[in-house]
Design a protein around this motif. Structure first.
Motif, PDB file in Angstrom:
ATOM      1  N   ALA A 214       0.814  -1.221   0.000  1.00  0.00           N
ATOM      2  CA  ALA A 214       0.000   0.000   0.000  1.00  0.00           C
ATOM      3  C   ALA A 214       0.844   1.266   0.000  1.00  0.00           C
ATOM      4  CB  ALA A 214      -0.940  -0.001   1.207  1.00  0.00           C
ATOM      5  N   CYS A 215       2.070   1.167   0.466  1.00  0.00           N
ATOM      6  CA  CYS A 215       2.939   2.347   0.550  1.00  0.00           C
ATOM      7  C   CYS A 215       4.055   2.329  -0.491  1.00  0.00           C
ATOM      8  CB  CYS A 215       3.493   2.483   1.960  1.00  0.00           C
ATOM      9  SG  CYS A 215       2.181   2.806   3.153  1.00  0.00           S
ATOM     10  N   GLY A 216       3.924   1.440  -1.481  1.00  0.00           N
ATOM     11  CA  GLY A 216       4.808   1.475  -2.634  1.00  0.00           C
ATOM     12  C   GLY A 216       6.196   0.904  -2.454  1.00  0.00           C
ATOM     13  N   PHE A 217       6.379   0.016  -1.485  1.00  0.00           N
ATOM     14  CA  PHE A 217       7.684  -0.612  -1.309  1.00  0.00           C
ATOM     15  C   PHE A 217       7.693  -1.953  -2.042  1.00  0.00           C
ATOM     16  CE2 PHE A 217       7.451   2.377   2.148  1.00  0.00           C
ATOM     17  CZ  PHE A 217       8.736   2.903   2.188  1.00  0.00           C
ATOM     18  N   VAL A 218       8.834  -2.307  -2.602  1.00  0.00           N
ATOM     19  CA  VAL A 218       8.908  -3.516  -3.423  1.00  0.00           C
ATOM     20  C   VAL A 218       9.072  -4.788  -2.598  1.00  0.00           C
ATOM     21  CG1 VAL A 218       9.714  -2.357  -5.507  1.00  0.00           C
ATOM     22  CG2 VAL A 218      11.373  -3.148  -3.838  1.00  0.00           C
ATOM     23  N   SER A 219       9.562  -4.666  -1.372  1.00  0.00           N
ATOM     24  CA  SER A 219       9.708  -5.851  -0.524  1.00  0.00           C
ATOM     25  C   SER A 219       9.526  -5.462   0.937  1.00  0.00           C
ATOM     26  CB  SER A 219      11.086  -6.496  -0.717  1.00  0.00           C
ATOM     27  OG  SER A 219      12.089  -5.709  -0.100  1.00  0.00           O
ATOM     28  N   THR A 220       9.122  -6.446   1.726  1.00  0.00           N
ATOM     29  CA  THR A 220       8.957  -6.175   3.154  1.00  0.00           C
ATOM     30  C   THR A 220      10.309  -5.935   3.816  1.00  0.00           C
ATOM     31  OG1 THR A 220       8.918  -8.560   3.583  1.00  0.00           O
ATOM     32  CG2 THR A 220       6.789  -7.438   3.436  1.00  0.00           C
ATOM     33  N   THR A 221      11.348  -6.550   3.300  1.00  0.00           N
ATOM     34  CA  THR A 221      12.687  -6.333   3.849  1.00  0.00           C
ATOM     35  C   THR A 221      13.115  -4.883   3.665  1.00  0.00           C
ATOM     36  OG1 THR A 221      13.263  -8.612   3.322  1.00  0.00           O
ATOM     37  CG2 THR A 221      15.094  -7.113   3.768  1.00  0.00           C
ATOM     38  N   HIS A 222      12.954  -4.366   2.461  1.00  0.00           N
ATOM     39  CA  HIS A 222      13.310  -2.974   2.182  1.00  0.00           C
ATOM     40  C   HIS A 222      12.434  -2.025   3.019  1.00  0.00           C
ATOM     41  CE1 HIS A 222      14.660   0.565   0.071  1.00  0.00           C
ATOM     42  NE2 HIS A 222      13.429   0.838  -0.307  1.00  0.00           N
ATOM     43  N   PHE A 223      11.144  -2.323   3.073  1.00  0.00           N
ATOM     44  CA  PHE A 223      10.230  -1.499   3.870  1.00  0.00           C
ATOM     45  C   PHE A 223      10.657  -1.491   5.338  1.00  0.00           C
ATOM     46  CE2 PHE A 223       6.451  -1.804   6.711  1.00  0.00           C
ATOM     47  CZ  PHE A 223       6.157  -0.449   6.745  1.00  0.00           C
ATOM     48  N   SER A 224      10.912  -2.651   5.904  1.00  0.00           N
ATOM     49  CA  SER A 224      11.301  -2.743   7.319  1.00  0.00           C
ATOM     50  C   SER A 224      12.594  -1.983   7.597  1.00  0.00           C
ATOM     51  CB  SER A 224      11.462  -4.204   7.741  1.00  0.00           C
ATOM     52  OG  SER A 224      10.220  -4.861   7.686  1.00  0.00           O
ATOM     53  N   HIS A 225      13.544  -2.083   6.688  1.00  0.00           N
ATOM     54  CA  HIS A 225      14.819  -1.376   6.841  1.00  0.00           C
ATOM     55  C   HIS A 225      14.594   0.139   6.838  1.00  0.00           C
ATOM     56  CE1 HIS A 225      19.095  -0.609   6.525  1.00  0.00           C
ATOM     57  NE2 HIS A 225      18.855   0.198   5.499  1.00  0.00           N
ATOM     58  N   CYS A 226      13.828   0.637   5.861  1.00  0.00           N
ATOM     59  CA  CYS A 226      13.543   2.081   5.778  1.00  0.00           C
ATOM     60  C   CYS A 226      12.764   2.550   7.013  1.00  0.00           C
ATOM     61  CB  CYS A 226      12.743   2.403   4.511  1.00  0.00           C
ATOM     62  SG  CYS A 226      13.683   2.204   2.994  1.00  0.00           S
ATOM     63  N   PHE A 227      11.781   1.761   7.432  1.00  0.00           N
ATOM     64  CA  PHE A 227      10.951   2.106   8.585  1.00  0.00           C
ATOM     65  C   PHE A 227      11.811   2.214   9.845  1.00  0.00           C
ATOM     66  CE2 PHE A 227       7.865   1.624  11.958  1.00  0.00           C
ATOM     67  CZ  PHE A 227       6.715   2.221  11.467  1.00  0.00           C
ATOM     68  N   ARG A 228      12.677   1.234  10.047  1.00  0.00           N
ATOM     69  CA  ARG A 228      13.553   1.225  11.229  1.00  0.00           C
ATOM     70  C   ARG A 228      14.520   2.413  11.198  1.00  0.00           C
ATOM     71  NH1 ARG A 228      14.613  -2.935  14.559  1.00  0.00           N
ATOM     72  NH2 ARG A 228      13.947  -4.459  13.010  1.00  0.00           N
ATOM     73  N   ASP A 229      15.080   2.705  10.027  1.00  0.00           N
ATOM     74  CA  ASP A 229      15.995   3.845   9.910  1.00  0.00           C
ATOM     75  C   ASP A 229      15.304   5.155  10.247  1.00  0.00           C
ATOM     76  OD1 ASP A 229      18.090   2.242   9.172  1.00  0.00           O
ATOM     77  OD2 ASP A 229      18.043   2.801   7.036  1.00  0.00           O
ATOM     78  N   TYR A 230      14.050   5.303   9.837  1.00  0.00           N
ATOM     79  CA  TYR A 230      13.346   6.569  10.028  1.00  0.00           C
ATOM     80  C   TYR A 230      12.736   6.702  11.420  1.00  0.00           C
ATOM     81  CZ  TYR A 230      10.502  10.653   9.006  1.00  0.00           C
ATOM     82  OH  TYR A 230       9.947  11.903   9.033  1.00  0.00           O
ATOM     83  N   PHE A 231      12.070   5.650  11.895  1.00  0.00           N
ATOM     84  CA  PHE A 231      11.359   5.734  13.167  1.00  0.00           C
ATOM     85  C   PHE A 231      12.118   5.135  14.353  1.00  0.00           C
ATOM     86  CE2 PHE A 231       7.721   5.806  10.133  1.00  0.00           C
ATOM     87  CZ  PHE A 231       7.296   7.085  10.424  1.00  0.00           C
ATOM     88  N   GLY A 232      13.226   4.441  14.081  1.00  0.00           N
ATOM     89  CA  GLY A 232      14.012   3.874  15.176  1.00  0.00           C
ATOM     90  C   GLY A 232      13.408   2.625  15.788  1.00  0.00           C
ATOM     91  N   MET A 233      12.488   2.011  15.094  1.00  0.00           N
ATOM     92  CA  MET A 233      11.877   0.765  15.570  1.00  0.00           C
ATOM     93  C   MET A 233      11.337  -0.004  14.377  1.00  0.00           C
ATOM     94  SD  MET A 233       8.214   2.020  17.161  1.00  0.00           S
ATOM     95  CE  MET A 233       8.910   3.367  18.068  1.00  0.00           C
ATOM     96  N   SER A 234      11.118  -1.267  14.562  1.00  0.00           N
ATOM     97  CA  SER A 234      10.588  -2.100  13.477  1.00  0.00           C
ATOM     98  C   SER A 234       9.092  -1.841  13.296  1.00  0.00           C
ATOM     99  CB  SER A 234      10.797  -3.577  13.810  1.00  0.00           C
ATOM    100  OG  SER A 234       9.942  -3.956  14.883  1.00  0.00           O
ATOM    101  N   PRO A 235       8.553  -2.167  12.124  1.00  0.00           N
ATOM    102  CA  PRO A 235       7.096  -2.042  11.925  1.00  0.00           C
ATOM    103  C   PRO A 235       6.298  -2.859  12.944  1.00  0.00           C
ATOM    104  CG  PRO A 235       8.198  -2.360   9.824  1.00  0.00           C
ATOM    105  CD  PRO A 235       9.234  -2.554  10.887  1.00  0.00           C
ATOM    106  N   THR A 236       6.801  -4.026  13.296  1.00  0.00           N
ATOM    107  CA  THR A 236       6.112  -4.879  14.271  1.00  0.00           C
ATOM    108  C   THR A 236       6.051  -4.183  15.633  1.00  0.00           C
ATOM    109  OG1 THR A 236       6.890  -6.836  13.097  1.00  0.00           O
ATOM    110  CG2 THR A 236       6.105  -7.158  15.359  1.00  0.00           C
ATOM    111  N   ARG A 237       7.154  -3.596  16.031  1.00  0.00           N
ATOM    112  CA  ARG A 237       7.184  -2.896  17.335  1.00  0.00           C
ATOM    113  C   ARG A 237       6.261  -1.665  17.325  1.00  0.00           C
ATOM    114  NH1 ARG A 237      11.479   0.444  20.008  1.00  0.00           N
ATOM    115  NH2 ARG A 237      10.699   0.654  22.123  1.00  0.00           N
TER     116      ARG A 237
END
Length: 183
Positions: free
Chosen positions: A155-178
């Motif tokens: 839904a947010c235009g990322f090609v893989s969950t790995t890439h999404f999780s990495h970007c999310f963690r870098d920006y918010f300082g936590m994993s999407p799950t957390r």
């Protein structure tokens, strides 16, 4: 997806609609802009600007808990029309992000002119703004809905969950799950 599910509805690409018979906005962040636009239409620029100044003063001085160093710059009615158009294009195309070439073509500006607009008015690059916009939407979907991380990724235009999780963690300082667990 929404228009396919509800073909009887008239959808708009505008982040907000303020008309005599209806008010609508894309998200909670647009609600304030929608209220200010309604004020502007009914009572003039002076009142709307005064309310906007009061609200700006009352916003907390502490940084966002999601990203301590930076908050996403908000679209502003004072920005040049070309920049507002670009921001609307970006907001409307999160699931399938537009390339800079496509954006450039839509607004008939060169890539360099677009970069200068973003630097001058938002103090960031277009690609960084677009990424932060997509990540902010992802956080909203994770904390306010029940979509799986894979669904949020798409839904947010990322090609893989790995890439999404990495970007999310870098920006918010936590994993999407957390982030989802903290809702």
């Amino acid at each position: 997806l929404f228009s396919e599910s509800f073909p009887q509805l008239e959808l708009s690409r505008a982040p907000l609609v303020v008309e005599a018979a209806r008010f609508s906005c894309t998200n909670a962040g647009s609600a304030l802009n929608m209220m200010l636009e309604a004020m502007r239409q009914r009572h003039g620029d002076d009142l709307a600007r005064s309310v906007e100044e009061i609200l700006a003063c009352e916003r907390p001085a502490t940084p966002s808990p999601w990203h301590p160093d930076q908050t996403l710059p908000a679209p502003d009615s004072q920005h040049p029309e070309a920049l507002r158009t670009i921001l609307e294009l970006m907001s409307s195309n999160l699931e399938e992000p537009l390339s800079m070439s496509e954006i450039s073509h839509c607004v008939t500006l060169s890539r360099r002119q677009i970069e200068r607009l973003f630097t001058r008015h938002l103090d960031t690059t277009p690609s960084r703004y677009y990424l932060e916009l997509r990540l902010t939407r992802a956080r909203q979907l994770l904390t306010q809905g029940n979509a799986s991380i894979t669904e949020v990724t798409v839904a947010c235009g990322f090609v893989s969950t790995t890439h999404f999780s990495h970007c999310f963690r870098d920006y918010f300082g936590m994993s999407p799950t957390r982030a989802r667990q903290q809702r």
